[in-house]
Scaffold this motif. Structure first.
Motif, PDB file in Angstrom:
ATOM      1  N   GLU A   1       1.323   4.371  -2.886  1.00 56.89           N
ATOM      2  CA  GLU A   1       1.181   5.695  -2.541  1.00 56.89           C
ATOM      3  C   GLU A   1       2.260   6.441  -3.153  1.00 56.89           C
TER       4      GLU A   1
ATOM      5  N   ARG B   1       0.792  -1.101   0.086  1.00 62.01           N
ATOM      6  CA  ARG B   1      -0.007  -0.097   0.100  1.00 62.01           C
ATOM      7  C   ARG B   1       0.895   1.264  -0.027  1.00 62.01           C
ATOM      8  N   GLU B   2       1.983   1.339   0.720  1.00 65.55           N
ATOM      9  CA  GLU B   2       3.123   2.246   0.602  1.00 65.55           C
ATOM     10  C   GLU B   2       3.637   2.317  -0.744  1.00 65.55           C
TER      11      GLU B   2
END
Length: 260
Positions: free
Chosen positions: A219, A215-216
């Protein structure tokens, strides 16, 4: 199963979607079926290291290409998802290897540059993409640069980032949709490479205990994260741990699922 061109276009679109493409690499039919049957999985990628190990070979194009392609074709036939193949460095003829992979039903692939002279590496990228055009598909080439893999331990990190960007841009300009930079795990370095290549152009490998969560990565603008040989190592770790417990007088894990 959808036709080859449709699967290729689906795989290509997954690299530009807002959500990062997560690929748990597979190495045989049953691993492919388990991963493909997992909710949220949208495509598959094979792992050359895993396939080679399964058949008793060391990684690095030591497994004969015919044997490698046989396993990949079995994987393609066993699932109804787009499949990308780890073609290693192309087995001496990247274009011909891509043509054979496409004939087996593959619609994307990794290609290592092994830090060859840039003109040679670009020519190999172009040969793979030409094979895709000849087959009338949008072959999704994940052009890999080994900048970090082959770097000396005391190499200047800024210079490595700059070289990865230089090579990555050359592959993108040659037509590759994405660039794979293994061993790139630092947040600031990832952000710098994304800035240098553009969002949804970088792909990474998830390294246990070192990489950012998917998920990072999303981003930060990473297009795709795969697992390389590590999914097979997860499976083998579970196998060894279960064996240790049995040898000690215990039982198999209670949560074991019937996945085959």
């Amino acid at each position: 199963m959808t036709d080859l061109a449709t699967r290729a276009r689906t795989l290509l679109d997954l690299h530009t979607a807002p959500e990062i493409l997560v690929l748990a690499n597979v190495w045989d039919v049953v691993s492919a079926q388990v991963v493909a049957g997992t909710e949220g999985v949208r495509a598959l990628a094979t792992a050359s290291h895993g396939i080679a190990a399964t058949l008793g070979y060391e990684d690095g194009e030591n497994i004969p290409l015919d044997l490698h392609l046989d396993m990949v074709s079995r994987i393609v036939a066993a699932v109804d998802l787009p499949v990308s193949m780890d073609m290693e460095a192309g087995y001496g003829d990247a274009g011909e290897t891509a043509r054979r992979a496409i004939a087996a039903g593959v619609v994307g692939g990794n290609l290592e540059d092994q830090m060859k002279p840039l003109d040679e590496a670009v020519a190999a990228v172009e040969a793979v993409l030409r094979a895709g055009r000849d087959a009338r598909i949008d072959f999704v080439l994940n052009a890999r640069t080994d900048t970090f893999v082959r770097a000396a331990g005391d190499a200047d990190r800024g210079e490595l980032v700059a070289e990865a960007i230089r090579r990555g841009r050359a592959y993108l300009e040659a037509g590759a949709p994405v660039v794979f930079v293994p061993r790139l795990v630092d947040r600031e370095e990832i952000a710098a490479v994304v800035e240098g290549l553009g969002r949804n152009k970088l792909t990474l490998i998830s390294v246990p205990g070192a990489s950012l969560p998917a998920r990072e990565m999303q981003e930060l603008g990473v297009a795709r994260v795969s697992t390389g040989p590590f999914t097979q190592r997860v499976a083998l770790t579970a196998l060894q741990d279960a064996t240790i417990e049995m040898v000690r007088g215990g039982t198999l894990p209670a949560g074991t699922r019937a996945l085959n």
